[in-house]
Design an enzyme around this catalytic site. Sequence first.
Site, PDB file in Angstrom:
ATOM      1  N   GLU A  27     -99.528  -1.195  49.564  1.00  0.00           N
ATOM      2  CA  GLU A  27     -98.699  -0.036  49.889  1.00  0.00           C
ATOM      3  C   GLU A  27     -99.417   0.928  50.829  1.00  0.00           C
ATOM      4  O   GLU A  27     -98.801   1.464  51.767  1.00  0.00           O
ATOM      5  CB  GLU A  27     -98.263   0.682  48.599  1.00  0.00           C
ATOM      6  CG  GLU A  27     -97.415  -0.161  47.663  1.00  0.00           C
ATOM      7  CD  GLU A  27     -96.160  -0.711  48.334  1.00  0.00           C
ATOM      8  OE1 GLU A  27     -95.644  -0.071  49.275  1.00  0.00           O
ATOM      9  OE2 GLU A  27     -95.681  -1.780  47.917  1.00  0.00           O
TER      10      GLU A  27
ATOM     11  N   HIS B  67     -99.142  -0.127  54.427  1.00  0.00           N
ATOM     12  CA  HIS B  67     -97.914   0.234  55.140  1.00  0.00           C
ATOM     13  C   HIS B  67     -98.098   1.554  55.884  1.00  0.00           C
ATOM     14  O   HIS B  67     -97.662   1.711  57.027  1.00  0.00           O
ATOM     15  CB  HIS B  67     -96.746   0.363  54.162  1.00  0.00           C
ATOM     16  CG  HIS B  67     -96.106  -0.930  53.774  1.00  0.00           C
ATOM     17  ND1 HIS B  67     -95.640  -1.836  54.707  1.00  0.00           N
ATOM     18  CD2 HIS B  67     -95.838  -1.469  52.547  1.00  0.00           C
ATOM     19  CE1 HIS B  67     -95.102  -2.873  54.076  1.00  0.00           C
ATOM     20  NE2 HIS B  67     -95.222  -2.683  52.774  1.00  0.00           N
TER      21      HIS B  67
END
Length: 282
Positions: A151, A154
């Site tokens: 995550e 990203h």
Amino acid sequence: MEQKLLRLNLYTRTMKIKHFLGIGAVALLVAACTTNPITGRSSLQLANNSEIMTMSAQEYKTTLTKSKVITGTADAKRVMSVGSRIESAAERYYQQIGRAGDLANYNWEFHLLQSNELNAWCMPGGKVAVYTGILPITKNDNGLAVVMGHEVSHALAGHGNERISQAMIAQYGGQILGGTISNAQWAGIFQKVYPIGSQVALLKYGRNQESEADEMGLYLMGMAGYDPREAIPFWNRMEAASNGERQPEFLSTHPNPETRISDINKNLPKALEYYKAAGGKI
């Protein structure tokens, strides 16, 4: 004859104008291309990162006020600990390659939110949320590092900017060159990419972005001293938890499990080098 020459001259001038506009567009697109320093992938990022981070911070705050934030528990402390180690690893790496400025405006936050969803996310600027529902799948710190590394990647890779840029071009096209997009239009694009409040968890990335986050996350967790070999059993557990219900790869934004595992195996040697350099045992 004079009329023909006039029309020819007008046509020539028009073509020159179009030619220069084309050069301007190409120059803008080239200037807006950003290369990921970890994976080497280039992407178009037209939006202003400072503005994106400001709006992300606002949306993150809204999400926290609408959610049950878990604090003081062992799980909450684990989220903070794993997140902090991945943050430090990223900052060290960017410092070493002379790109510390890329993270200068990051204001990292890590929170555990009460939700049964098997989910976690990171908004631009390092705003991270992990849902309690995914913790039984992560099982341990290594598994949690797989999720959080993915995550965080990203955000580091600018996938939010990339998606916003794609939306800007699709919706406004040539207006971008003229700089005529209003603040309201810009805000509308942001809200489409990052839905308000708790709905931010519904953000979808493309397959290329998901694959890049897998690769980059694998390296980040290795840099942070977490065993990247744990990525394969984690994704196998995620697949088992989905009861095999998934779309074919060409219809899905995520790589199918077979492709994901194959890519992880391909990138493991490099990830293990980072892990070994961080003091991990091979």
